[in-house]
Scaffold this active site. Structure first.
Site, mmCIF file in Angstrom:
data_model
loop_
_atom_site.group_PDB
_atom_site.id
_atom_site.type_symbol
_atom_site.label_atom_id
_atom_site.label_comp_id
_atom_site.label_asym_id
_atom_site.label_seq_id
_atom_site.Cartn_x
_atom_site.Cartn_y
_atom_site.Cartn_z
ATOM 1 N N CYS A 33 24.382 -8.933 14.103
ATOM 2 C CA CYS A 33 24.099 -7.892 15.095
ATOM 3 C C CYS A 33 24.928 -6.623 14.903
ATOM 4 O O CYS A 33 24.756 -5.654 15.643
ATOM 5 C CB CYS A 33 24.306 -8.452 16.498
ATOM 6 S SG CYS A 33 23.317 -9.932 16.799
ATOM 7 N N HIS A 57 28.337 -3.159 23.336
ATOM 8 C CA HIS A 57 27.500 -4.189 22.709
ATOM 9 C C HIS A 57 26.784 -4.958 23.815
ATOM 10 O O HIS A 57 25.576 -5.168 23.733
ATOM 11 C CB HIS A 57 28.358 -5.109 21.843
ATOM 12 C CG HIS A 57 27.565 -6.072 21.033
ATOM 13 N ND1 HIS A 57 26.595 -5.671 20.137
ATOM 14 C CD2 HIS A 57 27.580 -7.429 20.980
ATOM 15 C CE1 HIS A 57 26.054 -6.730 19.559
ATOM 16 N NE2 HIS A 57 26.630 -7.804 20.055
ATOM 17 N N GLU A 84 34.352 -8.538 25.292
ATOM 18 C CA GLU A 84 34.274 -7.100 25.058
ATOM 19 C C GLU A 84 35.049 -6.328 26.112
ATOM 20 O O GLU A 84 35.719 -5.329 25.805
ATOM 21 C CB GLU A 84 32.817 -6.630 25.030
ATOM 22 C CG GLU A 84 32.688 -5.158 24.694
ATOM 23 C CD GLU A 84 31.269 -4.717 24.392
ATOM 24 O OE1 GLU A 84 31.119 -3.596 23.863
ATOM 25 O OE2 GLU A 84 30.322 -5.465 24.670
ATOM 26 N N LYS A 93 21.173 -2.544 26.296
ATOM 27 C CA LYS A 93 20.420 -3.778 26.035
ATOM 28 C C LYS A 93 19.790 -4.308 27.316
ATOM 29 O O LYS A 93 18.843 -5.097 27.265
ATOM 30 C CB LYS A 93 21.326 -4.842 25.427
ATOM 31 C CG LYS A 93 21.719 -4.591 23.977
ATOM 32 C CD LYS A 93 22.538 -5.748 23.431
ATOM 33 C CE LYS A 93 22.912 -5.560 21.970
ATOM 34 N NZ LYS A 93 23.931 -4.513 21.763
ATOM 35 N N HIS A 99 18.010 -6.966 22.952
ATOM 36 C CA HIS A 99 18.933 -7.031 21.817
ATOM 37 C C HIS A 99 18.128 -6.969 20.523
ATOM 38 O O HIS A 99 17.448 -7.924 20.161
ATOM 39 C CB HIS A 99 19.735 -8.325 21.894
ATOM 40 C CG HIS A 99 20.895 -8.381 20.957
ATOM 41 N ND1 HIS A 99 21.069 -7.481 19.914
ATOM 42 C CD2 HIS A 99 21.961 -9.239 20.894
ATOM 43 C CE1 HIS A 99 22.176 -7.782 19.271
ATOM 44 N NE2 HIS A 99 22.733 -8.835 19.837
ATOM 45 N N PHE A 154 27.427 -12.334 14.841
ATOM 46 C CA PHE A 154 27.792 -13.692 14.449
ATOM 47 C C PHE A 154 28.534 -13.638 13.110
ATOM 48 O O PHE A 154 28.188 -12.865 12.221
ATOM 49 C CB PHE A 154 26.544 -14.560 14.284
ATOM 50 C CG PHE A 154 25.914 -15.000 15.580
ATOM 51 C CD1 PHE A 154 26.479 -14.734 16.806
ATOM 52 C CD2 PHE A 154 24.717 -15.715 15.557
ATOM 53 C CE1 PHE A 154 25.897 -15.153 17.987
ATOM 54 C CE2 PHE A 154 24.115 -16.140 16.730
ATOM 55 C CZ PHE A 154 24.696 -15.869 17.943
#
Length: 418
Positions: free
Chosen positions: A169, A309, A320, A341, A346, A405
């Protein structure tokens, strides 16, 4: 104004932008939907999702690949390639740059997290159900993640550096940041950069369901993506492409290009912690933000907006928040920070690019888009996430964070150009 920043590095600017997203099929419609807090999440239409725990996604709407690209190209290409081509056309046209004339000095760096996943799914089913003769000869060239960059170069005549970045991502944010480095080191004078993703298929949704990563709020699709909210239950998968044209500032000014913003800072780090979960205290993300600020010659108090994010997963949002607090110190509580998002879902490997464009548009309009569906903030998420309604805001510097990831972190800093 000097064309070099404080350490003599060439300054890189954005002169063109293009996107096709769950909120609109160009930059302007996507941005207007963001400004107004519109959700692009709805029931899945691209396949029968009735047997899956998650039956919702943020799909691109009203896209006709055959009409946009021709029947032949549509038949032999993956959806992520198709979306990338359309977004790149808008970006290149917007820039006014003749890419073919730039030729060997024009690069393409377009990321995808998984490439043509629906092509792989289709070929696997054909192989096992009908035999190898029913596997399309276009399977390999249409499923591999580097092909969007390849077909964009073919269409526009860009003969400089060309490849893809894959970092889950964080892919598209890494692509934009690394594209700027190409220009700084003299490998290109202009780069078409960004990301594309189209993995709303049974394999994609089913695989994330197996990880329990997706929201299952199927009865309220538009309220399913809930970053930083106490009742968040996972992210909502989105699809789309977002592309920017990057140029060295002096060259852009010489040709009279419209400059949206400067890409003034870029940071990239690793958590080195876990294959899917973020480092609990957000230390990798903290270091990433600080690297971007250092390269932008900026301080936490200079930030006017953070595009987070903000996936809407339990682990990401709290980590975050901790990272931003640690990086910005006392300034963290005063900087508006939103997760778009909540509206466009996403976009995985394309997320960093659409959020970069939104950050640049926020600078242009001096306006912070909201985090929708933020009704009851998680006690661990206690910053200013601009809940539900956007606001006017002076923004000279915006940052956009992307985490993937594997512990991949990227942060882009954009500065207003006078």
């Amino acid at each position: 104004m000097s064309n070099a920043n404080g350490n003599g590095r060439p300054r890189i600017v954005i002169t063109g932008m293009g996107t096709i997203s769950p909120l609109g099929n160009d930059v302007q419609s996507t941005w207007q939907a963001c400004r107004s807090g519109t959700s692009g999440v709805a029931a899945i239409t691209q396949f029968d999702a009735s047997a899956l725990p998650t039956r919702i996604a943020a799909e691109v709407k009203g896209f006709d690949a055959a009409a946009a690209l021709g029947v032949k190209e549509a038949r032999r290409s993956s959806r992520c390639m198709q979306l990338a081509l359309v977004a790149a056309r808008e970006a290149v046209t917007d820039s006014g740059l003749d890419i073919a004339a730039v030729g060997e000095d024009a690069g393409v760096l377009v990321a995808s997290g998984v490439g043509g996943l629906e092509i792989l799914e289709r070929a696997t089913l054909a192989l096992h159900q009908q035999g190898v003769r029913r596997v399309s000869p276009f399977t390999v060239p249409s499923m591999i993640a580097d092909m969007p960059a390849g077909v964009i170069a073919i269409e526009h005549g860009a003969k400089g550096p060309n490849f893809a970045v894959v970092s889950a991502c964080a892919s598209a944010a890494h692509a934009i940041g690394e594209a700027a480095e190409w220009i700084r080191r003299g490998d290109a004078t202009a780069v078409i950069a960004g990301g594309t993703e189209a993995s709303v298929c049974a394999l994609g949704v089913g695989s994330f369901n197996a990880m329990q990563a997706l929201s299952t709020r199927n009865d309220e699709p538009e309220r399913a993506s809930r970053p930083f909210d106490r009742d968040r239950d996972g992210f909502v998968m989105g699809e789309g492409a977002a592309i920017v044209v990057l140029e060295e500032m002096e060259a852009a000014r010489r040709r009279g290009a419209h400059i949206y913003a400067e890409l003034s800072g870029y940071g990239a780090t690793a958590d080195a912690s876990h294959i899917t979960a973020p480092e609990p205290n957000g230390d990798g993300a903290r270091r990433c933000v600080l690297k971007a600020l250092e390269r932008a010659h900026a301080h936490p108090a200079d930030i006017g907006y953070i595009n987070a994010h903000g996936t809407g997963t339990q682990l990401n949002d709290s980590a975050e928040t901790k990272a931003i607090k640690a990086a910005l110190g006392e300034a963290a509580s005063t900087v508006p920070m939103s997760s778009t998002k909540s509206m466009h879902g996403h976009l995985l490997g394309a997320a960093g690019a659409i959020e970069a464009i939104i950050s640049v548009m926020a600078i242009r309009d001096q306006y912070v888009p909201p985090t929708i569906n933020l009704d009851e903030p998680d006690p661990e998420c206690d910053l200013d996430y601009v809940p539900n309604v956007g606001r006017d805001q002076r923004i000279d510097l915006a940052i956009s964070t992307s985490f993937g990831f594997g512990g991949h972190n990227a942060c882009l800093a954009f500065s207003r150009v006078e």
